[in-house]
Design a protein around this motif. Structure first.
Motif, PDB file in Angstrom:
ATOM      1  N   UNK A  95       1.987  18.617 -49.101  1.00 58.58           N
ATOM      2  CA  UNK A  95       2.316  19.965 -49.544  1.00 58.58           C
ATOM      3  C   UNK A  95       1.092  20.867 -49.434  1.00 58.58           C
ATOM      4  N   UNK A  96       1.217  22.064 -49.981  1.00 53.55           N
ATOM      5  CA  UNK A  96       0.136  23.047 -49.933  1.00 53.55           C
ATOM      6  C   UNK A  96      -0.923  22.821 -51.002  1.00 53.55           C
ATOM      7  N   UNK A  97      -0.791  21.775 -51.798  1.00 51.22           N
ATOM      8  CA  UNK A  97      -1.673  21.574 -52.944  1.00 51.22           C
ATOM      9  C   UNK A  97      -3.133  21.416 -52.530  1.00 51.22           C
ATOM     10  N   UNK A  98      -3.381  20.697 -51.434  1.00 47.47           N
ATOM     11  CA  UNK A  98      -4.758  20.403 -51.027  1.00 47.47           C
ATOM     12  C   UNK A  98      -5.555  21.676 -50.767  1.00 47.47           C
ATOM     13  N   UNK A  99      -4.992  22.571 -49.972  1.00 49.48           N
ATOM     14  CA  UNK A  99      -5.694  23.815 -49.648  1.00 49.48           C
ATOM     15  C   UNK A  99      -5.962  24.644 -50.898  1.00 49.48           C
ATOM     16  N   UNK A 100      -4.977  24.736 -51.767  1.00 52.87           N
ATOM     17  CA  UNK A 100      -5.105  25.602 -52.940  1.00 52.87           C
ATOM     18  C   UNK A 100      -6.160  25.093 -53.904  1.00 52.87           C
ATOM     19  N   UNK A 101      -6.151  23.797 -54.213  1.00 49.16           N
ATOM     20  CA  UNK A 101      -7.102  23.275 -55.191  1.00 49.16           C
ATOM     21  C   UNK A 101      -8.531  23.343 -54.667  1.00 49.16           C
ATOM     22  N   UNK A 102      -8.729  23.157 -53.361  1.00 45.02           N
ATOM     23  CA  UNK A 102     -10.077  23.234 -52.799  1.00 45.02           C
ATOM     24  C   UNK A 102     -10.597  24.661 -52.870  1.00 45.02           C
ATOM     25  N   UNK A 103      -9.763  25.631 -52.516  1.00 44.93           N
ATOM     26  CA  UNK A 103     -10.196  27.037 -52.559  1.00 44.93           C
ATOM     27  C   UNK A 103     -10.529  27.457 -53.988  1.00 44.93           C
ATOM     28  N   UNK A 104      -9.705  27.073 -54.948  1.00 47.74           N
ATOM     29  CA  UNK A 104      -9.978  27.445 -56.336  1.00 47.74           C
ATOM     30  C   UNK A 104     -11.242  26.768 -56.853  1.00 47.74           C
ATOM     31  N   UNK A 105     -11.513  25.550 -56.428  1.00 47.36           N
ATOM     32  CA  UNK A 105     -12.742  24.863 -56.835  1.00 47.36           C
ATOM     33  C   UNK A 105     -13.973  25.560 -56.250  1.00 47.36           C
ATOM     34  N   UNK A 106     -13.881  25.962 -54.976  1.00 43.74           N
ATOM     35  CA  UNK A 106     -14.995  26.692 -54.350  1.00 43.74           C
ATOM     36  C   UNK A 106     -15.213  28.025 -55.048  1.00 43.74           C
ATOM     37  N   UNK A 107     -14.130  28.693 -55.421  1.00 43.12           N
ATOM     38  CA  UNK A 107     -14.242  29.965 -56.131  1.00 43.12           C
ATOM     39  C   UNK A 107     -14.975  29.788 -57.453  1.00 43.12           C
ATOM     40  N   UNK A 108     -14.661  28.741 -58.169  1.00 42.56           N
ATOM     41  CA  UNK A 108     -15.329  28.499 -59.452  1.00 42.56           C
ATOM     42  C   UNK A 108     -16.827  28.291 -59.265  1.00 42.56           C
ATOM     43  N   UNK A 109     -17.217  27.546 -58.237  1.00 42.13           N
ATOM     44  CA  UNK A 109     -18.639  27.336 -57.977  1.00 42.13           C
ATOM     45  C   UNK A 109     -19.307  28.615 -57.489  1.00 42.13           C
ATOM     46  N   UNK A 110     -18.584  29.432 -56.723  1.00 44.29           N
ATOM     47  CA  UNK A 110     -19.163  30.689 -56.251  1.00 44.29           C
ATOM     48  C   UNK A 110     -19.461  31.631 -57.412  1.00 44.29           C
ATOM     49  N   UNK A 111     -18.631  31.584 -58.441  1.00 44.55           N
ATOM     50  CA  UNK A 111     -18.881  32.407 -59.633  1.00 44.55           C
ATOM     51  C   UNK A 111     -20.015  31.855 -60.488  1.00 44.55           C
ATOM     52  N   UNK A 112     -20.448  30.643 -60.209  1.00 40.84           N
ATOM     53  CA  UNK A 112     -21.504  30.029 -60.995  1.00 40.84           C
ATOM     54  C   UNK A 112     -21.009  29.399 -62.276  1.00 40.84           C
ATOM     55  N   UNK A 113     -19.712  29.181 -62.372  1.00 36.70           N
ATOM     56  CA  UNK A 113     -19.102  28.588 -63.558  1.00 36.70           C
ATOM     57  C   UNK A 113     -18.823  27.118 -63.279  1.00 36.70           C
ATOM     58  N   UNK A 114     -19.383  26.243 -64.071  1.00 35.10           N
ATOM     59  CA  UNK A 114     -19.247  24.814 -63.838  1.00 35.10           C
ATOM     60  C   UNK A 114     -17.930  24.250 -64.367  1.00 35.10           C
ATOM     61  N   UNK A 115     -17.521  24.664 -65.543  1.00 32.42           N
ATOM     62  CA  UNK A 115     -16.323  24.095 -66.165  1.00 32.42           C
ATOM     63  C   UNK A 115     -15.343  25.158 -66.624  1.00 32.42           C
TER      64      UNK A 115
END
Length: 258
Positions: free
Chosen positions: A75-95
């Motif tokens: 399904x589309x889950x793989x792409x979505x979770x990876x992008x959201x994880x990268x976004x969190x790191x780009x914001x500098x937020x760890x958790x």
């Protein structure tokens, strides 16, 4: 009391079809893969002697252990979770947001993206099978074709060619003829590539903010102060001003070909 497991069987069969090399299962002979599957599950339509309730529950509990992995890969889950994880790191937020929130967002956005395919499977496979209009083999065949079509639209031709060469397979007449043994790894590879491309574009504006803040602190001689602490509020402010969550979720949903 006999429990009706018809709908659950078809839901699991939708993903179990990926283990077969030929997506056209309904055309397989009675002794082929589809026939073996029906014999393994027993006659769950009620025409013959069904499996006992205890055995059905045992098989379903076993399938539940592999269902998450199949959902991730088909399904589309793989792409979505990876992008959201990268976004969190780009914001500098760890958790923040926590992993549970990211997984929940990814799951429900995946359901939104997969809604047309799910509705088609329900109309063409689950509903007819639950009313004994079609057999289990036909339901699996229809469901497999729907999932195969979705994956083929998201898969790059270069990735398909790569796994076709690795499997030493010649060209197929159409995309529908490509077996799941080639389509599935090609689809996952394409999803990973697309996710990292989107993540790179998301990372750029936040990287610029980090560079500007680091340059300013260096010019002021405040080298002992971490640029991350100073840049984080500015990145959050930028993300809120552009309505980042709506923009990200909308762009992710729109990135899937229909």
């Amino acid at each position: 009391m006999q429990i009706n497991f018809k709908i659950l069987w078809v839901l699991f069969a939708i993903f179990a079809v990926a283990i077969f090399a030929d997506p056209a299962l309904a055309q397989a002979p009675a002794g082929g893969a589809s026939g073996a599957l029906e014999r393994a599950l027993g006659d769950v339509s009620g025409d013959g002697q069904p499996l006992s309730t205890t055995l059905q529950i045992l098989i379903l509990m076993g399938l539940l252990t592999i269902l998450p992995s199949l959902i991730l890969m088909m399904t589309s889950f793989t792409r979505i979770i990876i992008v959201l994880s990268i976004l969190r790191h780009a914001l500098g937020l760890q958790q923040t947001p926590p992993n549970q929130v990211l997984i929940g967002l990814s799951l429900f956005l995946s359901l939104f993206v997969m809604a047309p395919s799910i509705e088609k499977i329900n109309e063409q496979a689950i509903t007819p099978y639950s009313t004994d209009q079609i057999s289990l083999t036909e339901a699996i065949d229809i469901s497999g074709k729907v999932m195969h079509t979705f994956m083929s639209k998201q898969t790059r031709q270069s990735d398909l060619r790569l796994f076709m060469d690795l499997a030493k397979e010649e060209g197929f007449k159409s995309t529908a003829d490509i077996p799941f043994s080639i389509m599935l790894p090609a689809f996952v590879t394409s999803e990973l590539k697309t996710a990292f491309q989107i993540g790179f574009l998301i990372f750029l504006p936040f990287l610029i903010i980090d560079l500007v803040v680091a340059a300013v602190l260096m010019a002021l001689g405040m080298m002992m102060l971490s640029p991350v602490i100073i840049s984080m509020p500015f990145k959050l402010l930028l993300f809120v001003l552009v309505d980042g969550w709506a923009l990200t979720m909308g762009s992710l949903a729109a990135s899937f070909a229909t």
